[in-house]
Design an enzyme around this catalytic site. Structure first.
Site, mmCIF file in Angstrom:
data_model
loop_
_atom_site.group_PDB
_atom_site.id
_atom_site.type_symbol
_atom_site.label_atom_id
_atom_site.label_comp_id
_atom_site.label_asym_id
_atom_site.label_seq_id
_atom_site.Cartn_x
_atom_site.Cartn_y
_atom_site.Cartn_z
ATOM 1 N N CYS A 55 69.939 -41.170 -0.269
ATOM 2 C CA CYS A 55 70.638 -39.898 -0.505
ATOM 3 C C CYS A 55 69.702 -38.742 -0.826
ATOM 4 O O CYS A 55 70.041 -37.596 -0.558
ATOM 5 C CB CYS A 55 71.716 -40.053 -1.570
ATOM 6 S SG CYS A 55 71.128 -40.633 -3.156
ATOM 7 N N LYS A 85 77.755 -50.609 -9.349
ATOM 8 C CA LYS A 85 77.502 -49.173 -9.494
ATOM 9 C C LYS A 85 78.786 -48.434 -9.156
ATOM 10 O O LYS A 85 79.333 -48.574 -8.057
ATOM 11 C CB LYS A 85 76.376 -48.743 -8.558
ATOM 12 C CG LYS A 85 76.125 -47.235 -8.576
ATOM 13 C CD LYS A 85 74.897 -46.868 -7.776
ATOM 14 C CE LYS A 85 74.726 -45.363 -7.687
ATOM 15 N NZ LYS A 85 73.544 -44.992 -6.892
ATOM 16 N N LYS A 128 76.001 -49.750 -13.855
ATOM 17 C CA LYS A 128 75.729 -48.318 -13.929
ATOM 18 C C LYS A 128 77.011 -47.543 -13.680
ATOM 19 O O LYS A 128 77.712 -47.866 -12.730
ATOM 20 C CB LYS A 128 74.688 -47.979 -12.863
ATOM 21 C CG LYS A 128 74.368 -46.505 -12.758
ATOM 22 C CD LYS A 128 73.456 -46.256 -11.593
ATOM 23 C CE LYS A 128 73.280 -44.755 -11.474
ATOM 24 N NZ LYS A 128 72.768 -44.354 -10.212
ATOM 25 N N SER A 146 72.269 -39.952 -16.187
ATOM 26 C CA SER A 146 71.966 -38.558 -16.498
ATOM 27 C C SER A 146 73.071 -37.857 -17.285
ATOM 28 O O SER A 146 72.792 -37.101 -18.215
ATOM 29 C CB SER A 146 71.695 -37.798 -15.200
ATOM 30 O OG SER A 146 72.807 -37.900 -14.321
HETATM 31 C C1 PBG Z 1 71.003 -42.949 -5.867
HETATM 32 C C2 PBG Z 1 70.978 -42.863 -7.346
HETATM 33 C C3 PBG Z 1 71.773 -42.038 -8.134
HETATM 34 C C4 PBG Z 1 71.404 -42.303 -9.458
HETATM 35 C C5 PBG Z 1 70.391 -43.250 -9.422
HETATM 36 N N1 PBG Z 1 70.152 -43.584 -8.100
HETATM 37 C C6 PBG Z 1 72.749 -40.994 -7.756
HETATM 38 C C7 PBG Z 1 74.046 -41.348 -7.171
HETATM 39 O O1 PBG Z 1 74.375 -42.505 -6.916
HETATM 40 O O2 PBG Z 1 74.804 -40.421 -6.927
HETATM 41 C C8 PBG Z 1 72.013 -41.655 -10.649
HETATM 42 C C9 PBG Z 1 71.220 -41.753 -11.890
HETATM 43 C C10 PBG Z 1 71.700 -40.886 -12.991
HETATM 44 O O3 PBG Z 1 72.756 -40.220 -12.933
HETATM 45 O O4 PBG Z 1 70.989 -40.860 -13.980
HETATM 46 N N2 PBG Z 1 69.742 -42.726 -5.325
#
Ligand code: PBG
Length: 326
Positions: free
Chosen positions: A119, A199, A252, A278
């Site tokens: 992504c 996830k 996650k 995050s």
């Molecule tokens: C995808 C990825 C994401 C995060 C880690 N790897 C973004 C998503 O899935 O939208 C999010 C990590 C976070 O929010 O701290 N490469």
């Protein structure tokens, strides 16, 4: 009322720590770092106070800052200099993650984990190859099987560059098996896979998408990431990754999914990782900035809860601050 049983006896200073069930340890933390090919200066990430994107020339320094706190592992995310439909900079030999990892592993003792996803590398911001008509019919977005090959190539390129562990995060069905085969085929049998196994399609990733510039240009990720409503499904998702050879199982986000952390812990013997994402970081910072809660205390308590729920390791933007205080 029977007052012979008084749990308060064990809460006094001196005995509290003797009987505490859970401890946080810098050795259980992984610090995410962002390496950015579009800048030659460090750039602060507005929605994640204290976090920065660093140019590749600062990657080693950035990791050394982490190591000084006692945290020994990093998770590397890359922001490429250009994006295209397939995300080809994700597996480029001279890609941003590959270059950063070569330097970090050559010059530091950090344990280097790389996030494998597309992504940040695709111009549409989705985690794989798109259906040709996806922009018009956003219910059909990512082509699962066509994406596997690209993830496998990316993982091998990370391992070739020296990555110690590969962490696929795209929620592509079959990704762990495809990556395991490719790693083994390339002589990387000893590189473990930490799968983003459960996830969820979460609103808590917002600040990361600013940080890594990986927001989808249209539609959303609900066709491949899990529905927050589902707990039992997480066990099925995780079991599939276990069958395909995942070494570490990640849940996650973390805070809103501690029930899932606990059930994965109970159901499987593998190490369990929680990703304190995050949005979980940003919301504590925002409240603390307003003076509404104590940042260090709230962060410590959050991470302690993740361990209590059953996480063996935690990926967290609080890693350095926490480790410094431990
Ligand atoms: C995808 C990825 C994401 C995060 C880690 N790897 C973004 C998503 O899935 O939208 C999010 C990590 C976070 O929010 O701290 N490469």
């Amino acid at each position: 009322m029977n007052l012979t049983d008084r749990p308060r006896r064990l809460r006094r200073d001196g005995v509290r720590s003797l009987v505490s069930e859970t401890k946080l340890d810098a050795h259980d933390l992984v610090a995410p770092i962002f390496v950015d090919a579009t800048t030659d200066e460090r750039v602060a990430i507005g929605s994640m106070p204290g976090q920065e994107r660093v140019p590749v020339d600062d990657a080693v320094d950035r990791v050394e800052e982490v190591l000084e706190t006692g945290v020994e592992a990093v998770m590397v995310f890359g922001i490429p200099e250009s994006k295209d439909e397939r995300g080809s900079r994700a597996w480029a030999q001279d890609g941003i993650v590959q270059e950063a990892v070569r330097r970090i592993t050559a010059e530091t003792d950090a344990y280097v984990i790389t996030d494998v996803c597309l992504c940040e590398y695709t111009d549409h911001g989705h985690c794989g190859v798109l259906e040709s008509d996806a922009a018009e019919s956003p219910t059909l977005t990512v082509r699962n099987d066509a994406t596997l090959e690209l993830l496998a190539k990316t993982a091998v390129s990370h391992a070739d560059a020296g990555a110690d562990m590969i962490a696929p995060s795209s929620m592509t069905d079959g990704m762990v098996g495809a990556i395991r085969d490719a790693l083994d085929g390339a002589g990387h049998e000893s590189v473990p896979i930490m799968s983003y196994a459960a996830k969820y399609e979460s609103a808590f990733y917002g600040p990361f998408r600013d940080a890594a510039d990986g927001a989808p240009a249209f539609g959303d990720r609900r066709h491949y990431q899990m529905d927050p409503a589902n707990g039992r499904e997480a066990i099925r998702e995780v079991a599939l990754d276990v069958e395909q050879g995942a070494d570490v199982l990640m849940v996650k986000p973390a805070l809103a999914y501690l029930d899932v952390v606990r059930s994965v812990r109970e159901e499987f013997d593998h190490p369990v990782a929680a990703y304190n994402v995050s949005g979980e970081y940003a919301m504590l910072h925002a409240a603390a900035e307003k003076g509404w809660l104590d940042l260090d205390e709230a962060a410590h308590e959050s991470l302690l809860a993740m361990k209590r729920a059953g996480a063996d390791l935690i990926i967290t933007y609080f890693a350095e601050d926490l480790a410094r205080r431990l």
